[in-house]
Motif scaffolding. Structure first.
Motif, PDB file in Angstrom:
ATOM      1  N   UNK A 288       7.256   2.235  -9.313  1.00  0.00           N
ATOM      2  CA  UNK A 288       8.024   0.982  -9.383  1.00  0.00           C
ATOM      3  C   UNK A 288       8.149  -0.512  -7.906  1.00  0.00           C
ATOM      4  N   UNK A 289       7.491   0.481  -6.640  1.00  0.00           N
ATOM      5  CA  UNK A 289       7.557   0.019  -6.000  1.00  0.00           C
ATOM      6  C   UNK A 289       6.412  -1.105  -5.499  1.00  0.00           C
TER       7      UNK A 289
ATOM      8  N   UNK B 238       0.362  -5.089   5.340  1.00  0.00           N
ATOM      9  CA  UNK B 238       0.452  -3.860   4.970  1.00  0.00           C
ATOM     10  C   UNK B 238       1.910  -3.858   4.489  1.00  0.00           C
ATOM     11  N   UNK B 239       2.242  -3.745   3.224  1.00  0.00           N
ATOM     12  CA  UNK B 239       3.519  -3.703   2.681  1.00  0.00           C
ATOM     13  C   UNK B 239       4.328  -2.082   2.680  1.00  0.00           C
ATOM     14  N   UNK B 240       4.999  -1.039   3.343  1.00  0.00           N
ATOM     15  CA  UNK B 240       4.470  -0.037   2.541  1.00  0.00           C
ATOM     16  C   UNK B 240       5.047   0.307   1.018  1.00  0.00           C
ATOM     17  N   UNK B 241       4.259   0.671   0.314  1.00  0.00           N
ATOM     18  CA  UNK B 241       5.165   1.092  -1.445  1.00  0.00           C
ATOM     19  C   UNK B 241       5.151   2.890  -1.522  1.00  0.00           C
ATOM     20  N   UNK B 242       6.192   3.680  -2.311  1.00  0.00           N
ATOM     21  CA  UNK B 242       5.755   4.768  -2.280  1.00  0.00           C
ATOM     22  C   UNK B 242       5.671   5.202  -3.978  1.00  0.00           C
ATOM     23  N   UNK B 243       5.682   3.930  -4.388  1.00  0.00           N
ATOM     24  CA  UNK B 243       5.765   4.369  -5.783  1.00  0.00           C
ATOM     25  C   UNK B 243       5.665   3.234  -6.381  1.00  0.00           C
TER      26      UNK B 243
ATOM     27  N   UNK C  35       0.556  -1.118  -0.020  1.00  0.00           N
ATOM     28  CA  UNK C  35      -0.003  -0.032   0.284  1.00  0.00           C
ATOM     29  C   UNK C  35       0.787   1.261  -0.539  1.00  0.00           C
ATOM     30  N   UNK C  36       0.671   2.026  -0.615  1.00  0.00           N
ATOM     31  CA  UNK C  36       0.966   3.535  -1.262  1.00  0.00           C
ATOM     32  C   UNK C  36       0.330   4.191  -0.214  1.00  0.00           C
ATOM     33  N   UNK C  37       0.795   4.960   1.449  1.00  0.00           N
ATOM     34  CA  UNK C  37      -0.053   5.788   1.939  1.00  0.00           C
ATOM     35  C   UNK C  37      -0.675   6.730   1.902  1.00  0.00           C
ATOM     36  N   UNK C  38      -0.300   7.340   1.049  1.00  0.00           N
ATOM     37  CA  UNK C  38      -1.031   8.295  -0.266  1.00  0.00           C
ATOM     38  C   UNK C  38      -2.513   7.873  -0.597  1.00  0.00           C
TER      39      UNK C  38
END
Lengths: 424, 588
Positions: free
Chosen positions: A250-251, A243-248, A192-195
Motif C-alpha cells: 500500500x505504501x 530512494x524513498x523507503x516503503x514497507x508494504x 523501495x522496500x528494503x527487503x
C-alpha cells in the motif's frame, strides 16, 4: 457415549474410505477440472475468461476456479506433494516462475508434461527454462513479467529531460536524470522496500545473470559481476537519497499515486495500479528497462510472472487440452485478456493482435502493449533455479552491511558462503 | 354369559377395580415417564455442561496462549531501541532505508516467533502505520489509525495491551494494541498492533462447533468479537455479556437462558486478558431434544400399560370371579335347599367366606335335622301312646259278646269271632309305625267288621271294593278304621239299616280311599265328624278328627281328608294319599 462416538467415527472413516476408493475410479475420466490461483483481479479474471472461451465449444467440461493466497497454494502443494499424495489437489495450479523449478525438480512425477498440448516456440523464450525440466515442458507460460521503467514525464521535463533520453539508457544515465529531477522537483527517483530485491533481480536478468549458475543450483554471488554492479548502483541510489523507503504494497502504491517519485522500475503488471490515479493521465510514459553499465546486457528484463501447471491427477489430459486450446493457441483470448484485464501474455502470435497496437492516452498515446511485447522477446533467458527467495533473504541482509560501508567483495563473499550453506 | 354381564355392571366390583387400576397405571406410567425424561435431561445437561466447560477451559487456554505470545511480542517491540528510534526519530531517507530494514527484520523475527498463531504485527508512529508484516492479511490504510478509537483508547491506558473488535474490507478482526512508551521521558512514540483475523480466534473453538452448539466471544459491552455464527460478528448482544457477568458472579457452571427465541444452555468463561467473555450456547432442543425418542417412549409406555392391563384384567377377573361365584351360590341357596354347599376357591378371603358359609350351612342343617327328628320322635311317642291305649271297653264288650255266643252254644260263630279278634289285636298292637299294604288294612277292617257285626247285629252291611292294582300300595296302619267305626256308630241312628262301602283305587300317583255310607248324613253346618262314644271305640286315642292332620303331617298339604255329607243321604269320606309301595319307617 464415547463408544458410540468411536463407532460413528469408525463408521465415517469406513464410509469416507469407501467413497474415496470408488471416487478415484470415477475420476479417471472426470469432467470436473479444478484450478487454483491467486489475485482475483488478474489471474482469476484471466482464468475466468479462458473458461468462458473454452466452454463455448466444450460445454461438458466443468471448470471450477478456486482462489487461494499464493502462500497457501505453495504451502498446500509442498505439504501434499512431499507426502506423495495428490488428494485434494487441483488439476491446474498457478506457480510463480521464480518458484517453479523448486517444484518441478522436487516432484517431477507429480506434474503432467504439456508438450503435446502446446508448442514451446510460440512462447517468449525466457519463459521456457523456468517452466520446463529435463527437456519436458511442464508449464503453460502465462503472463509476462516484462519489465519497463515507468517515468513521470512531467517531472523529467521540469529537469530538462524527456522520455527519449531514456531510450536504450543504462543505469548511470537513469541515476543522473533522477538526481536532476530531485534537484528540480524535490521528488525522489524510486521507492523501495528494503527487503524486496526485485530491482536487483531485474538488473541482473537484463544481463542474463542470476543468483545461481546456469545449473539452477550453485549459488553465483561472489563472482557475479552483474550482481556486483547492481549492488553498487543500489548503494549509489540510496547514498544520493534517491530512494524513498516503503514497507508494504500500500505504501508502494501510495508513493506512486501521490506523485512522490519520478520513476518506477517494475513488471508490466503494475500498469493498472499506476493508471488507478486517473488525475495523472498523460503524465506517464514507459521506457525500456535500463541496461547495466559496462556489462553486456540488454534493455529488457523481467519481474514476476507465472505459469499454469497441470498436476498428475485424474483429469490431467483434459486439463492440459484446456490450457493448450486457450493459453496455448487462442489469439482472440489474449486480445480479451489485454482489453479486459490489462494483462500481457507470453504467447507470441498474440502480439500481432489489434489490441496490442492500441495507444494508451494515460501514457501520452504510447503503444505500451506493443512495446512490452517487443521487449518480452528480448528478455534474456535465465534459469531461476530452486532458491530465489532463500538467496534473496541473505542478500537483503548482506546489502545492509554494504550500505553501512562494508567492502562489497567481502559482503558478497559472505553472502556466497551463507547461500552455499542454506541453499542446497 | 350372566357372569360377564354382571362383571361389566358399572357398579360391579370388577368394573370398579379394573377402571381404578387402569387409571392408576396410566397415571403412574405417565408420571414416571415425565420424571425420568426430566431426570435424563437434567443428567444430560449436567454431564454436557461438564464436558463443555472442559472444552471451554481448553479454548480459554488457547486464548491465553495467544495472549501470552502477543504480550511477549508487544513487550519486545516496546523494548526495542531500534524500533523506538525508527518511530520517533526524523532521519534522511537513505538512513531510513536501513533502519526500516532493521525494523522490518526485527518485526519479522517477532512474527516468526509467533509461529503458527495466525497473527500479524503492525507498528505505527504517531501518524501512520509504518510497517505491517502482512499487508494482505490486514490491509489497513496507514493513516487510518489517526484519531481512531483504538489509538485513543490505548493512549489513555499506555501500559496495557488491549483488544478491540474491528472490521476491514468485509473481514472481521480482533486487534490487540498497545501504546509504545519511552520509559524515561514517558512520551508515547507510537503503537504496536496485532491484527488477528476472526477466523484465527474461531479456529480455537471451531472443532467443537456443531449445529446447535455455538460459541461467542463478546467484549465487556456485549459486542460480538468472534462467533461461530458469523452473522452476529460486530453486532452488540449485551444480554450475553450481562448473563456471563452474572454467571461468573454467582459461580454457576451453566444456566438455561432464552436466547434468540430458543431455549439455550449457556456456559461462559471470562477471558481476563482480553476483557472478553467466551460464551458457549447450546440449543437445548438440538442437544437434549434427540435424547428422548418420543415415539419409542410412547410405544414402550403403551406396551407396558397394555401388558399391565392384561395382567390386571386377568387378576381382577380371578379375584372377582370367585367372589361373584360366591355371591351367585349364596343367592341360589334358598332355591336349592340346605344341602347345597359352596365350592370355596379363589383368594384367601373368598375361601374363608365360603368356608364360613358352608360351616354355617352345616350347622343350620344339623340343627334343622335335629329339630325334625325331635318332632318326629315326639309324634311317634304320641301315636304309640295313643295306639297302645286299646279301649278296655272294646275288649270287655267283645269278650262279653264271645262269652254270649259260647253260652248260646254257637261254637262255630264264637270261634270265628275269636279268630277275627285275635288277628285284629295281633295287627293293631304291633308297631304303629309300620305302613301296611292295602290288602292287610282291608283284612283288619274286615275283622273289625266281623266283631262289630257279632256285637250289634247284621243291620249294617259292609262292602269292600278294592281295585286289585292297589293291593300292594302301603298306607299308614289303621288309617281307615276310625271312619268305619264312625259310620257304624253314628250313621245309622235314625236309619234302621244300611250299607257301608269301602272303595280303594288309584288315580295318577295318588291312592284314593273312600268310605261311604247311606245313613243319616249330617247337616250342612256341622261338617265335622262327631266324636265316637268312647266305650265303643277300638282305640280311645285315635279319632276321626286327627286323621286329616296326621295325613297332612306325613305327606304335605296336597293330601288329606275331605268329607261330603247330606242330611238323610249318608256321608262320604274321601282320603287322598300318595301311591307308594315303600315301607320305610320314616314314612309315618
Amino acid at each position: 457415549m464415547k463408544r458410540i462416538f468411536a463407532l460413528l467415527f469408525v463408521g465415517l472413516l469406513v464410509l469416507s474410505a469407501c467413497s474415496s476408493g470408488s471416487g478415484s475410479e470415477a475420476d479417471a475420466d472426470t469432467n470436473d477440472i479444478k484450478v487454483w490461483a491467486w489475485d482475483p483481479n488478474f489471474n482469476i479474471k484471466a482464468m475466468e475468461l479462458a473458461k468462458t472461451a473454452y466452454q463455448e465449444e466444450n460445454s461438458e467440461l466443468n471448470i471450477e476456479i478456486i482462489e487461494n493466497a499464493q502462500d497457501d497454494i505453495i504451502q498446500k502443494l509442498n505439504t501434499s506433494l512431499s507426502s506423495g499424495t495428490t488428494k485434494g489437489l487441483p488439476n491446474i495450479v498457478l506457480i510463480e516462475d521464480y518458484r517453479a523449478q523448486s517444484f518441478l525438480q522436487s516432484y517431477p512425477d507429480m506434474f503432467y508434461a504439456v508438450d503435446d498440448s502446446i508448442s514451446t516456440d510460440d512462447f517468449a523464450k525466457y519463459k521456457i527454462p523456468t517452466t520446463s525440466f529435463e527437456g519436458k515442458q511442464y508449464g503453460v507460460p502465462f503472463d509476462s513479467g516484462v519489465a519497463g521503467l515507468y517515468i513521470r514525464t512531467d517531472y523529467l521535463e521540469e529537469a530538462g529531460y524527456s522520455k527519449d533520453d531514456l531510450q536504450n539508457a543504462d543505469w548511470e544515465k537513469v541515476i543522473e536524470i533522477g538526481k536532476a529531477v530531485k534537484e528540480a522537483t524535490g521528488k525522489q527517483m524510486i521507492t523501495q522496500d528494503p527487503k524486496d530485491l526485485g530491482l536487483l533481480r531485474m538488473m541482473i536478468q537484463s544481463s542474463g545473470a542470476w543468483y545461481l549458475d546456469e545449473d539452477g543450483v550453485t549459488p553465483d554471488i561472489a563472482d557475479n559481476d552483474a550482481l556486483k554492479e547492481a549492488f553498487r548502483l543500489y548503494k549509489e541510489m540510496i547514498d544520493a537519497d534517491l530512494v524513498k523507503p516503503h514497507s508494504d504494497w500500500s505504501q508502494f502504491i501510495a508513493a506512486i499515486n501521490n506523485g512522490d517519485i519520478s520513476m518506477v522500475p517494475s513488471g508490466n503488471w503494475i500498469t493498472p495500479s499506476i493508471k488507478a490515479e486517473a488525475s495523472q493521465s498523460g503524465k506517464w510514459a514507459v521506457a525500456p528497462f535500463p541496461k547495466l553499465p559496462g556489462i553486456e546486457s540488454v534493455n529488457a528484463s523481467n519481474l514476476g510472472g507465472s505459469s499454469w501447471y497441470v498436476l498428475n491427477v485424474p483429469g490431467k489430459e483434459k486439463a492440459a487440452e484446456f490450457l493448450g486450446q486457450t493459453f496455448g493457441a487462442d489469439v482472440d483470448y489474449y486480445q480479451q485478456f489485454v482489453e479486459e484485464v490489462g494483462g500481457l501474455g507470453t504467447y507470441q502470435p498474440a502480439a500481432e493482435g489489434e489490441a496490442y497496437q492500441a495507444e494508451d492516452e494515460f501514457f501520452g498515446g504510447q503503444k505500451i502493449l506493443s512495446d512490452f511485447a517487443a521487449w518480452t522477446e528480448e528478455i534474456p533467458q535465465v534459469n531461476y533455479g530452486l532458491h530465489t527467495y532463500v538467496i534473496e533473504d541473505i542478500l537483503a541482509n548482506e546489502i545492509q552491511k554494504y550500505l553501512d560501508g562494508e567492502d562489497l567483495d567481502t559482503v558478497l563473499e559472505n553472502a556466497q558462503s551463507l547461500a552455499e550453506q542454506q541453499a542446497k | 354369559m350372566k357372569l360377564i354381564k354382571d362383571r361389566l355392571h358399572p357398579n360391579g366390583l370388577f368394573m370398579k377395580m379394573f377402571l381404578v387400576t387402569v387409571a392408576l397405571i396410566i397415571l403412574v406410567a405417565v408420571a414416571v415417564t415425565f420424571a425420568i425424561i426430566r431426570m435424563a435431561e437434567q443428567f444430560f445437561v449436567e454431564k454436557f455442561s461438564i464436558t463443555n466447560s472442559q472444552i471451554i477451559n481448553q479454548i480459554q487456554f488457547d486464548f491465553e496462549e495467544l495472549n501470552y505470545s502477543i504480550v511477549m511480542a508487544a513487550s519486545d517491540v516496546d523494548q526495542s531501541s531500534t524500533i523506538e528510534a525508527f518511530l520517533s526519530k526524523e532521519e534522511p531517507d537513505n538512513e531510513r532505508m536501513q533502519s526500516l530494514f532493521h525494523v522490518m527484520q526485527q518485526v519479522d523475527h517477532l512474527r516468526e516467533r509467533l509461529g503458527d498463531q495466525n497473527v500479524e504485527i503492525a507498528i505505527a508512529d504517531q501518524e501512520k502505520i509504518t510497517y505491517t508484516t502482512n499487508f494482505t492479511y490486514w490491509p489497513a490504510d496507514p493513516g487510518s489509525i489517526r484519531g481512531h478509537d483504538i489509538t485513543e483508547t490505548i493512549a489513555e491506558q499506555p501500559n496495557r495491551l488491549l483488544y478491540f473488535q474491528d472490521s476491514l474490507e468485509a473481514n472481521d478482526y480482533v486487534i490487540a494494541a498497545k501504546a509504545l512508551h519511552n520509559r524515561e521521558t514517558n512520551q508515547s512514540f507510537g503503537a504496536v498492533y496485532f491484527p488477528i483475523k476472526e477466523g484465527q480466534l474461531r479456529s480455537f473453538y471451531m472443532d467443537y462447533v456443531k449445529p446447535g452448539n455455538d460459541f461467542y466471544v463478546v467484549d465487556n459491552n456485549g459486542k460480538v468479537v468472534s462467533s461461530s455464527s458469523s452473522s452476529v460478528i460486530g453486532q452488540s448482544l449485551p444480554e450475553l455479556s450481562e448473563q456471563a457477568k452474572n454467571m461468573k458472579a454467582s459461580k454457576e457452571t451453566y444456566r438455561e437462558v432464552k436466547f434468540q427465541d430458543t431455549n439455550q444452555i449457556m456456559l461462559a468463561e471470562y477471558l481476563p486478558y482480553f476483557d472478553m467473555y467466551l460464551v458457549n450456547m447450546v440449543d437445548k432442543q438440538t442437544a437434549v431434544g434427540n435424547l428422548v425418542d418420543t415415539k419409542q417412549i410412547v410405544l414402550l409406555l403403551a406396551g407396558v400399560v397394555f401388558l399391565a392391563l392384561i395382567i390386571v384384567f386377568l387378576v381382577t377377573k380371578r379375584l372377582t370371579n370367585s367372589l361373584s361365584k360366591l355371591v351367585q351360590d349364596i343367592e341360589a341357596v334358598p332355591k336349592k335347599g340346605l344341602q347345597r354347599r359352596l365350592l370355596y376357591e379363589g383368594t384367601y378371603e373368598t375361601k374363608q367366606i365360603g368356608l364360613a358359609f358352608n360351616s354355617m350351612m352345616d350347622e343350620l342343617q344339623v340343627h334343622v335335622e335335629k329339630l325334625i327328628e325331635a318332632q318326629k320322635q315326639q309324634r311317634q311317642a304320641e301315636l304309640a301312646a295313643l295306639q297302645q291305649q286299646i279301649n278296655p271297653h272294646f275288649l270287655y264288650n267283645t269278650m262279653a259278646s264271645i262269652k254270649f255266643l259260647v253260652m248260646m252254644g254257637e261254637k262255630g260263630e264264637a270261634e270265628r269271632t275269636m279268630d277275627a279278634f285275635i288277628t285284629l289285636l295281633q295287627n293293631t298292637i304291633g308297631n304303629v309305625d309300620e305302613a301296611v299294604t292295602v290288602e292287610m288294612e282291608v283284612e283288619n277292617l274286615k275283622n273289625y267288621v266281623v266283631i262289630n257285626q257279632k256285637r250289634y247285629g247284621d243291620r249294617v252291611q259292609v262292602q269292600f271294593m278294592i281295585a286289585p292294582d292297589c293291593m300292594d300300595y302301603r298306607i299308614p296302619k289303621l288309617i281307615l278304621q276310625p271312619f268305619i267305626e264312625n259310620s257304624f256308630f253314628h250313621a245309622f241312628n235314625k236309619t234302621a239299616q244300611g250299607t257301608i262301602t269301602v272303595l280303594v283305587w288309584c288315580e295318577a300317583d295318588d291312592l284314593l280311599c273312600e268310605i261311604a255310607d247311606d245313613g243319616d248324613g249330617m247337616a250342612a253346618d256341622t261338617k265335622s265328624l262327631p266324636n265316637t262314644n268312647r266305650n265303643r271305640q277300638l282305640f280311645c286315642g285315635i279319632g276321626v278328627k286327627n286323621v286329616h292332620e296326621r295325613i297332612q303331617l306325613l305327606y304335605g298339604p296336597d293330601y288329606g281328608v275331605s268329607i261330603t255329607s247330606q242330611e238323610g243321604h249318608g256321608t262320604r269320606v274321601k282320603l287322598r294319599l300318595p301311591a307308594s309301595k315303600e315301607s320305610e319307617r320314616n314314612i309315618i
